[in-house]
Design a protein around this motif. Sequence first.
Motif, short mmCIF file in Angstrom:
data_model
loop_
_atom_site.label_atom_id
_atom_site.label_comp_id
_atom_site.label_asym_id
_atom_site.label_seq_id
_atom_site.Cartn_x
_atom_site.Cartn_y
_atom_site.Cartn_z
N ALA A 17 17.37 44.53 -19.55
CA ALA A 17 16.77 43.58 -20.48
C ALA A 17 17.52 43.50 -21.81
O ALA A 17 17.34 42.54 -22.56
CB ALA A 17 15.32 43.98 -20.74
N ASN A 18 18.35 44.48 -22.09
CA ASN A 18 19.05 44.54 -23.37
C ASN A 18 20.56 44.32 -23.24
O ASN A 18 21.30 44.53 -24.21
CB ASN A 18 18.78 45.89 -24.04
CG ASN A 18 17.36 46.01 -24.54
OD1 ASN A 18 16.97 45.32 -25.46
ND2 ASN A 18 16.58 46.87 -23.90
N ILE A 19 21.01 43.88 -22.07
CA ILE A 19 22.42 43.57 -21.84
C ILE A 19 22.53 42.10 -21.48
O ILE A 19 21.84 41.64 -20.54
CB ILE A 19 23.00 44.44 -20.71
CG1 ILE A 19 22.99 45.92 -21.12
CG2 ILE A 19 24.41 44.00 -20.34
CD1 ILE A 19 23.32 46.86 -19.97
N PRO A 20 23.34 41.30 -22.17
CA PRO A 20 23.51 39.90 -21.79
C PRO A 20 23.94 39.77 -20.33
O PRO A 20 24.90 40.41 -19.89
CB PRO A 20 24.61 39.41 -22.73
CG PRO A 20 24.51 40.30 -23.93
CD PRO A 20 24.12 41.65 -23.38
N GLY A 21 23.21 39.00 -19.57
CA GLY A 21 23.50 38.88 -18.14
C GLY A 21 23.16 40.12 -17.35
O GLY A 21 23.65 40.30 -16.23
N PRO A 26 21.78 45.39 -10.07
CA PRO A 26 22.84 46.05 -9.32
C PRO A 26 23.54 45.18 -8.27
O PRO A 26 24.47 45.63 -7.63
CB PRO A 26 22.10 47.19 -8.63
CG PRO A 26 20.73 46.65 -8.37
CD PRO A 26 20.43 45.79 -9.58
N ASP A 27 23.10 43.92 -8.10
CA ASP A 27 23.68 43.10 -7.04
C ASP A 27 25.20 42.93 -7.20
O ASP A 27 25.91 42.76 -6.21
CB ASP A 27 23.01 41.73 -7.01
CG ASP A 27 21.57 41.79 -6.53
OD1 ASP A 27 21.18 42.83 -5.97
OD2 ASP A 27 20.83 40.81 -6.73
N ARG A 250 31.76 48.96 -23.88
CA ARG A 250 31.16 49.21 -22.57
C ARG A 250 29.66 49.37 -22.72
O ARG A 250 29.17 49.98 -23.67
CB ARG A 250 31.74 50.49 -21.94
CG ARG A 250 33.21 50.37 -21.57
CD ARG A 250 33.41 49.48 -20.36
NE ARG A 250 34.81 49.42 -19.95
CZ ARG A 250 35.25 48.82 -18.85
NH1 ARG A 250 34.39 48.21 -18.05
NH2 ARG A 250 36.53 48.80 -18.56
N HIS A 251 28.92 48.85 -21.73
CA HIS A 251 27.48 49.03 -21.70
C HIS A 251 27.10 49.87 -20.48
O HIS A 251 27.97 50.38 -19.76
CB HIS A 251 26.76 47.67 -21.71
CG HIS A 251 27.16 46.73 -20.61
ND1 HIS A 251 26.96 47.00 -19.28
CD2 HIS A 251 27.75 45.49 -20.65
CE1 HIS A 251 27.38 46.00 -18.54
NE2 HIS A 251 27.87 45.07 -19.35
#
Length: 272
Positions: A17-21, A26-27, A250-251
């Motif tokens: 929810a906190n990462i764009p896209g 995990p797909d 990196r996220h």
Amino acid sequence: MPLFRVEDWDDAYANGANIPGGDRWPDAWVQPAADFRDRLADKILDLRYGENSREVMDLFRPAGTSRGLMVFVHGGFWLRLDKSYWSHLAGGAVARGWTVAMPSYPLCPEVRVRDIARSIARAVEAAASEVDGPIRLSGHSAGGHLVTRLVSEGTALEASVLGRVERIVSISGVHDLRPLLRTAMNETIGLDAEEAAAESPALLKPVRDISVICWVGANERSEFVRQNSLLANVWRGLGLATEAVEEPDRHHFDVIDGLAEPDSPIASTLLD
């Protein structure tokens, strides 16, 4: 200097929810993982290491003589996912001449977190029986917890295998489980205060003198950055050689990508 208090513990550990896209994962891992399994000639899939239906692992072997064993333990907050999402992350180690084991494991609430830690110990022992030489361990998120738990006091890992472990790279690892008691997902994980303390590597002594690198994406949630530096700090104080790395740009989901590449910083750190 302003004080900071975590007010929303669910948000503190929420990645997608906190990462764009963020809903891509995990797909996004499924096809690269399947492609890697298809093109690697020397592999053993679904090797059983225990009685639970999820106690199976994949072994990916390099061409020629293996330099040793690398084990990668996946994340998913002890609640979800399996080995099939991550196969491509063996690419860097296999290219460097290492055999890679990737286990699935039983999930909460069918079992408790302490049972998962014992399951991973069985997986590493089974993989070690297939591969000679030194052992390097890595895990992501909950997997980072599980691999560091293997070298903490009370480990279920048998001494002969523990003695072969040389290095751990814990990626975005959750090393103190007590904050999770405040999250809604703990209704399913099922931790209580006693187990959270007993299974937290940051609250335990290491039982082997090895190098431990705690690796996190610099753009991750502040709780993952804090958890990352926490273990490196505590275990350095107990005499281990440790390092806390914050990889720029990196996220939580792409911080593991470098494992697929033999010359990436994270693969070099783990395997050199």
